[in-house]
Design a protein around this motif. Structure first.
Motif, PDB file in Angstrom:
ATOM      1  N   GLY A  43       0.779  -1.223   0.000  1.00 26.36           N
ATOM      2  CA  GLY A  43       0.000   0.000   0.000  1.00 26.36           C
ATOM      3  C   GLY A  43       0.815   1.279   0.000  1.00 26.36           C
ATOM      4  O   GLY A  43       0.236   2.373  -0.047  1.00 26.36           O
ATOM      5  N   TRP A  44       2.161   1.159  -0.001  1.00 24.45           N
ATOM      6  CA  TRP A  44       3.004   2.349   0.108  1.00 24.45           C
ATOM      7  C   TRP A  44       4.293   2.194  -0.689  1.00 24.45           C
ATOM      8  O   TRP A  44       4.897   1.116  -0.681  1.00 24.45           O
ATOM      9  N   HIS A  45       4.736   3.267  -1.321  1.00 23.04           N
ATOM     10  CA  HIS A  45       6.073   3.332  -1.926  1.00 23.04           C
ATOM     11  C   HIS A  45       6.619   4.737  -1.727  1.00 23.04           C
ATOM     12  O   HIS A  45       5.880   5.728  -1.855  1.00 23.04           O
ATOM     13  N   SER A  46       7.918   4.842  -1.432  1.00 24.73           N
ATOM     14  CA  SER A  46       8.495   6.149  -1.132  1.00 24.73           C
ATOM     15  C   SER A  46       9.970   6.187  -1.512  1.00 24.73           C
ATOM     16  O   SER A  46      10.635   5.158  -1.638  1.00 24.73           O
ATOM     17  N   GLY A  47      10.479   7.397  -1.677  1.00 28.31           N
ATOM     18  CA  GLY A  47      11.887   7.598  -1.969  1.00 28.31           C
ATOM     19  C   GLY A  47      12.389   8.873  -1.318  1.00 28.31           C
ATOM     20  O   GLY A  47      11.671   9.886  -1.260  1.00 28.31           O
ATOM     21  N   PHE A  48      13.606   8.822  -0.798  1.00 22.76           N
ATOM     22  CA  PHE A  48      14.231   9.966  -0.129  1.00 22.76           C
ATOM     23  C   PHE A  48      15.687  10.001  -0.587  1.00 22.76           C
ATOM     24  O   PHE A  48      16.483   9.143  -0.205  1.00 22.76           O
ATOM     25  N   MET A  49      16.051  10.955  -1.459  1.00 19.98           N
ATOM     26  CA  MET A  49      17.370  11.014  -2.056  1.00 19.98           C
ATOM     27  C   MET A  49      17.947  12.422  -1.943  1.00 19.98           C
ATOM     28  O   MET A  49      17.289  13.388  -2.337  1.00 19.98           O
ATOM     29  N   LEU A  50      19.168  12.526  -1.421  1.00 21.56           N
ATOM     30  CA  LEU A  50      19.801  13.826  -1.227  1.00 21.56           C
ATOM     31  C   LEU A  50      21.157  13.894  -1.916  1.00 21.56           C
ATOM     32  O   LEU A  50      21.933  12.933  -1.891  1.00 21.56           O
TER      33      LEU A  50
END
Length: 362
Positions: free
Chosen positions: A320-327
């Motif tokens: 139910g969820w997908h996410s991305g955090f890129m710096l």
């Protein structure tokens, strides 16, 4: 997660093509045109996105719905489960204990825990350290976790580690530590237990007091209570049908709930002096290992195959969820994307692709 890392890398490595977007307005226009279409095509109800350029938030926006049946739209305060991005925060929690002198990265984990022990094996359990748990080089089982649909089904982290909750959650030593990189959510469950035993607090409470509160992340928590649920998006399957929110014994590996607003605070704290960790510690967490072939540090993935900039962060996926955090730490830039659908990876990578093309040309 190895699959997720591979997909993100592939998506980002093919970016520099044809026309280049040269302005923030063009980037916003591109997102406004592409994201609603991608959401509809993939049966994903909603998405929140933030883009940071030179330490300045240039885009912060929600698309679609957090609750389809009630017609509630996604905004920057909408809560999302972020799956394995939880590991990045767990790494901060562990490193905070290191800075406070409560634990040592290279001491055997057995020194710090009394409520559970690794099952006997032919491998040397004294080589299992906090450092190699963080790096996924401890030789442990359990790649990832499925959640539970109600709090009544949840047990303790020790029962999870022992396989009493579910047999497939039992964490075992399956290869010699420091012999190979193998992604293990199970290793982060051991880190969860270490934080609880050393601090004398629940994992969620320790993280709230020592990480989220100092960073003013008021809507971020491993404790999924009424306050968190009040602003949370609903989760949806691949057909766009609402499904129950999954809860986790393995909070450190997969259980964090947060918002775009709070993740922006975390990103900006990561770029500059903050009240939780030193720049030296954050740099250490980001530094990739040889065993991971330069792809993973301690709670952070590294990607540098797609141009003249390097990204650090993590991806996350639960049902139910997908996410991305890129710096991009060098330019103090980055992208954060949160979705509430099981097919969210398709929307996620489209957004990453647009952003990386734009970031590489500006």
């Amino acid at each position: 997660m190895k699959t997720l890392i591979t997909i993100i890398t592939m998506a980002l490595s093919s970016l520099f093509v044809n026309a280049q977007m040269t302005s923030e307005k063009e980037m916003q226009k591109s997102l406004d045109n592409s994201i609603p279409v991608a959401l509809k095509e993939n049966n994903v109800p909603g998405m929140a996105i933030a883009i940071i350029k030179n330490d300045r938030v240039i885009i912060k926006k929600g698309y679609g719905f957090s609750n389809v049946s009630l017609g509630v739209k996604v905004d920057s305060k909408t809560g999302f489960n972020i799956g394995s991005i939880s590991k990045m925060f767990t790494a901060w929690g562990i490193m905070k204990m290191v800075e406070d002198g409560k634990i040592d990265l290279d001491t055997p984990v057995s020194t710090y825990i009394t409520k559970w022990k690794l099952p006997t094996s032919k491998f040397d359990e004294d080589k299992v350290t906090i450092r190699n748990l963080l790096q996924h080089t401890a030789g442990l089982s359990v790649h990832g976790y499925n959640g539970y649909e109600s709090k009544e089904e949840l047990t303790s982290i020790t029962k999870s580690l022992s396989g009493n909750s579910r047999e497939e959650e039992a964490v075992k030593l399956i290869m010699e530590p420091e012999s190979k990189w193998q992604y293990s959510g199970g290793g982060y469950s051991i880190l969860q237990l270490i934080i609880e035993e050393v601090s004398g607090e629940t994992f969620g409470d320790y993280m709230q007091k020592n990480i989220f509160k100092p960073l003013k992340m008021k809507h971020t928590s491993f404790n999924i209570d009424k306050k968190i649920l009040k602003k949370s998006a609903k989760a949806y399957d691949e057909e766009g049908n609402e499904i129950p929110l999954q809860l986790f014994n393995a909070q450190a590996a997969a259980g964090l709930h947060t918002t775009i607003d709070d993740l922006i605070l975390f990103a900006k704290a990561s770029f500059s002096k903050n009240t939780v960790l030193t720049e030296k510690s954050i740099s250490l967490l980001r530094t990739p290992t040889e065993l991971s072939k330069g792809n993973y540090g301690m709670g952070y993935m590294e990607m540098n195959r797609f141009g003249d900039f390097t990204l650090h962060g993590h991806g996350g996926s639960n049902e139910g969820w997908h996410s991305g955090f890129m710096l991009d730490f060098e330019s103090k830039s980055g992208i954060i994307i949160l979705t509430n659908g099981s097919s969210g990876r398709n929307v996620l990578f489209g957004g990453l692709k647009d952003w990386a093309q734009w970031h590489g040309s500006n």
